[in-house]
Motif scaffolding. Sequence first.
Motif, PDB file in Angstrom:
ATOM      1  N   GLU A  22      57.950  32.575  32.871  1.00 40.90           N
ATOM      2  CA  GLU A  22      58.129  32.905  31.464  1.00 40.90           C
ATOM      3  C   GLU A  22      56.800  33.262  30.815  1.00 40.90           C
ATOM      4  O   GLU A  22      56.758  34.008  29.857  1.00 40.90           O
ATOM      5  CB  GLU A  22      58.774  31.735  30.723  1.00 40.90           C
ATOM      6  N   GLU A  23      55.698  32.702  31.314  1.00 41.49           N
ATOM      7  CA  GLU A  23      54.375  33.055  30.818  1.00 41.49           C
ATOM      8  C   GLU A  23      53.985  34.347  31.503  1.00 41.49           C
ATOM      9  O   GLU A  23      53.568  34.353  32.646  1.00 41.49           O
ATOM     10  CB  GLU A  23      53.359  31.954  31.182  1.00 41.49           C
ATOM     11  N   GLY A  24      54.126  35.453  30.813  1.00 40.39           N
ATOM     12  CA  GLY A  24      53.888  36.723  31.465  1.00 40.39           C
ATOM     13  C   GLY A  24      52.693  37.463  30.918  1.00 40.39           C
ATOM     14  O   GLY A  24      52.129  37.110  29.888  1.00 40.39           O
ATOM     15  N   CYS A  25      52.330  38.489  31.633  1.00 39.44           N
ATOM     16  CA  CYS A  25      51.244  39.373  31.237  1.00 39.44           C
ATOM     17  C   CYS A  25      51.649  40.077  29.937  1.00 39.44           C
ATOM     18  O   CYS A  25      52.757  40.619  29.833  1.00 39.44           O
ATOM     19  CB  CYS A  25      50.994  40.385  32.350  1.00 39.44           C
ATOM     20  N   GLU A  26      50.743  40.078  28.976  1.00 41.99           N
ATOM     21  CA  GLU A  26      51.046  40.724  27.706  1.00 41.99           C
ATOM     22  C   GLU A  26      51.209  42.231  27.865  1.00 41.99           C
ATOM     23  O   GLU A  26      52.017  42.841  27.179  1.00 41.99           O
ATOM     24  CB  GLU A  26      49.945  40.425  26.697  1.00 41.99           C
ATOM     25  N   ARG A  27      50.466  42.817  28.765  1.00 39.27           N
ATOM     26  CA  ARG A  27      50.495  44.269  28.950  1.00 39.27           C
ATOM     27  C   ARG A  27      51.675  44.709  29.815  1.00 39.27           C
ATOM     28  O   ARG A  27      52.381  45.655  29.475  1.00 39.27           O
ATOM     29  CB  ARG A  27      49.203  44.739  29.591  1.00 39.27           C
ATOM     30  N   HIS A  28      51.911  44.017  30.944  1.00 36.93           N
ATOM     31  CA  HIS A  28      52.910  44.479  31.916  1.00 36.93           C
ATOM     32  C   HIS A  28      54.199  43.665  31.937  1.00 36.93           C
ATOM     33  O   HIS A  28      55.136  44.014  32.637  1.00 36.93           O
ATOM     34  CB  HIS A  28      52.295  44.487  33.326  1.00 36.93           C
ATOM     35  N   ARG A  29      54.218  42.549  31.224  1.00 40.03           N
ATOM     36  CA  ARG A  29      55.393  41.655  31.198  1.00 40.03           C
ATOM     37  C   ARG A  29      55.760  41.155  32.596  1.00 40.03           C
ATOM     38  O   ARG A  29      56.907  40.961  32.918  1.00 40.03           O
ATOM     39  CB  ARG A  29      56.608  42.342  30.557  1.00 40.03           C
ATOM     40  N   GLU A  30      54.733  40.977  33.410  1.00 37.92           N
ATOM     41  CA  GLU A  30      54.905  40.464  34.771  1.00 37.92           C
ATOM     42  C   GLU A  30      54.441  39.013  34.813  1.00 37.92           C
ATOM     43  O   GLU A  30      53.616  38.601  34.003  1.00 37.92           O
ATOM     44  CB  GLU A  30      54.060  41.291  35.759  1.00 37.92           C
ATOM     45  N   PRO A  31      54.933  38.223  35.782  1.00 39.33           N
ATOM     46  CA  PRO A  31      54.476  36.827  35.905  1.00 39.33           C
ATOM     47  C   PRO A  31      52.986  36.752  36.225  1.00 39.33           C
ATOM     48  O   PRO A  31      52.441  37.603  36.927  1.00 39.33           O
ATOM     49  CB  PRO A  31      55.289  36.283  37.088  1.00 39.33           C
ATOM     50  N   LEU A  32      52.330  35.731  35.693  1.00 34.54           N
ATOM     51  CA  LEU A  32      50.905  35.507  35.954  1.00 34.54           C
ATOM     52  C   LEU A  32      50.791  34.732  37.262  1.00 34.54           C
ATOM     53  O   LEU A  32      50.969  33.521  37.296  1.00 34.54           O
ATOM     54  CB  LEU A  32      50.283  34.714  34.803  1.00 34.54           C
ATOM     55  N   LYS A  33      50.486  35.438  38.334  1.00 36.82           N
ATOM     56  CA  LYS A  33      50.464  34.815  39.652  1.00 36.82           C
ATOM     57  C   LYS A  33      49.069  34.740  40.259  1.00 36.82           C
ATOM     58  O   LYS A  33      48.898  34.176  41.319  1.00 36.82           O
ATOM     59  CB  LYS A  33      51.390  35.577  40.606  1.00 36.82           C
ATOM     60  N   VAL A  34      48.078  35.326  39.588  1.00 41.86           N
ATOM     61  CA  VAL A  34      46.725  35.406  40.137  1.00 41.86           C
ATOM     62  C   VAL A  34      45.738  34.939  39.076  1.00 41.86           C
ATOM     63  O   VAL A  34      45.936  35.171  37.882  1.00 41.86           O
ATOM     64  CB  VAL A  34      46.398  36.858  40.560  1.00 41.86           C
ATOM     65  N   PHE A  35      44.670  34.276  39.532  1.00 41.38           N
ATOM     66  CA  PHE A  35      43.607  33.852  38.638  1.00 41.38           C
ATOM     67  C   PHE A  35      42.352  34.654  38.965  1.00 41.38           C
ATOM     68  O   PHE A  35      41.887  34.646  40.096  1.00 41.38           O
ATOM     69  CB  PHE A  35      43.331  32.353  38.800  1.00 41.38           C
ATOM     70  N   CYS A  36      41.814  35.343  37.975  1.00 42.29           N
ATOM     71  CA  CYS A  36      40.577  36.106  38.142  1.00 42.29           C
ATOM     72  C   CYS A  36      39.423  35.160  37.835  1.00 42.29           C
ATOM     73  O   CYS A  36      39.255  34.730  36.692  1.00 42.29           O
ATOM     74  CB  CYS A  36      40.563  37.309  37.205  1.00 42.29           C
ATOM     75  N   LYS A  37      38.641  34.827  38.857  1.00 44.20           N
ATOM     76  CA  LYS A  37      37.528  33.892  38.670  1.00 44.20           C
ATOM     77  C   LYS A  37      36.422  34.494  37.817  1.00 44.20           C
ATOM     78  O   LYS A  37      35.784  33.794  37.041  1.00 44.20           O
ATOM     79  CB  LYS A  37      36.965  33.453  40.022  1.00 44.20           C
ATOM     80  N   ASP A  38      36.201  35.780  37.932  1.00 46.85           N
ATOM     81  CA  ASP A  38      35.131  36.423  37.166  1.00 46.85           C
ATOM     82  C   ASP A  38      35.415  36.396  35.663  1.00 46.85           C
ATOM     83  O   ASP A  38      34.528  36.155  34.857  1.00 46.85           O
ATOM     84  CB  ASP A  38      34.923  37.869  37.624  1.00 46.85           C
ATOM     85  N   ASP A  39      36.668  36.670  35.285  1.00 48.41           N
ATOM     86  CA  ASP A  39      37.054  36.682  33.868  1.00 48.41           C
ATOM     87  C   ASP A  39      37.629  35.346  33.405  1.00 48.41           C
ATOM     88  O   ASP A  39      37.928  35.186  32.222  1.00 48.41           O
ATOM     89  CB  ASP A  39      38.087  37.784  33.607  1.00 48.41           C
ATOM     90  N   GLU A  40      37.820  34.422  34.351  1.00 40.44           N
ATOM     91  CA  GLU A  40      38.426  33.119  34.065  1.00 40.44           C
ATOM     92  C   GLU A  40      39.728  33.291  33.289  1.00 40.44           C
ATOM     93  O   GLU A  40      39.930  32.710  32.218  1.00 40.44           O
ATOM     94  CB  GLU A  40      37.457  32.217  33.314  1.00 40.44           C
ATOM     95  N   ALA A  41      40.624  34.096  33.860  1.00 39.39           N
ATOM     96  CA  ALA A  41      41.896  34.377  33.202  1.00 39.39           C
ATOM     97  C   ALA A  41      42.994  34.531  34.245  1.00 39.39           C
ATOM     98  O   ALA A  41      42.750  34.998  35.354  1.00 39.39           O
ATOM     99  CB  ALA A  41      41.788  35.650  32.381  1.00 39.39           C
ATOM    100  N   PHE A  42      44.203  34.131  33.854  1.00 40.82           N
ATOM    101  CA  PHE A  42      45.363  34.361  34.692  1.00 40.82           C
ATOM    102  C   PHE A  42      45.832  35.789  34.449  1.00 40.82           C
ATOM    103  O   PHE A  42      45.899  36.242  33.301  1.00 40.82           O
ATOM    104  CB  PHE A  42      46.481  33.371  34.359  1.00 40.82           C
ATOM    105  N   ILE A  43      46.150  36.488  35.528  1.00 45.60           N
ATOM    106  CA  ILE A  43      46.573  37.881  35.412  1.00 45.60           C
ATOM    107  C   ILE A  43      47.776  38.121  36.312  1.00 45.60           C
ATOM    108  O   ILE A  43      48.085  37.321  37.191  1.00 45.60           O
ATOM    109  CB  ILE A  43      45.432  38.862  35.777  1.00 45.60           C
ATOM    110  N   CYS A  44      48.435  39.258  36.082  1.00 47.35           N
ATOM    111  CA  CYS A  44      49.581  39.624  36.918  1.00 47.35           C
ATOM    112  C   CYS A  44      49.098  40.440  38.124  1.00 47.35           C
ATOM    113  O   CYS A  44      47.932  40.818  38.210  1.00 47.35           O
ATOM    114  CB  CYS A  44      50.607  40.412  36.096  1.00 47.35           C
ATOM    115  N   VAL A  45      50.009  40.720  39.022  1.00 49.20           N
ATOM    116  CA  VAL A  45      49.681  41.464  40.236  1.00 49.20           C
ATOM    117  C   VAL A  45      49.259  42.894  39.896  1.00 49.20           C
ATOM    118  O   VAL A  45      48.362  43.451  40.536  1.00 49.20           O
ATOM    119  CB  VAL A  45      50.887  41.459  41.203  1.00 49.20           C
ATOM    120  N   ILE A  46      49.852  43.472  38.877  1.00 48.28           N
ATOM    121  CA  ILE A  46      49.498  44.832  38.486  1.00 48.28           C
ATOM    122  C   ILE A  46      48.072  44.872  37.942  1.00 48.28           C
ATOM    123  O   ILE A  46      47.283  45.757  38.292  1.00 48.28           O
ATOM    124  CB  ILE A  46      50.502  45.384  37.447  1.00 48.28           C
TER     125      ILE A  46
END
Length: 98
Positions: A22-46
């Motif tokens: 339910e917590e999805g990417c604001e841009r793509h509306r995809e599930p947040l399944k990946v954590f970007c260590k450089d940006d310290e943010a959860f992101i989607c696969v896209i």
Amino acid sequence: ARVLEIAKRLSLKATRGETVEEEGCERHREPLKVFCKDDEAFICVICRESRAHRSHAMLPVQDAVQEYKGQIQAHLQTLKEDRDKVLEFREIEMRKSW
């Protein structure tokens, strides 16, 4: 702080039995399944495949949560030890003043 806030929300949803997707990417509306260590943010696969994140270090969400949970617990333990020392010092000083 952002990671902690998101981790808290994800943890609360997991304990309630709600799906994390339910917590999805604001841009793509995809599930947040990946954590970007450089940006310290959860992101989607896209987002992971975008130019903005392509060269960044990535972790699966669960691995990131566990890693940061361990770090937070270690910091919390240090703070508790420091608090105990301060309280002990305060008590000694109060006894001296009496």
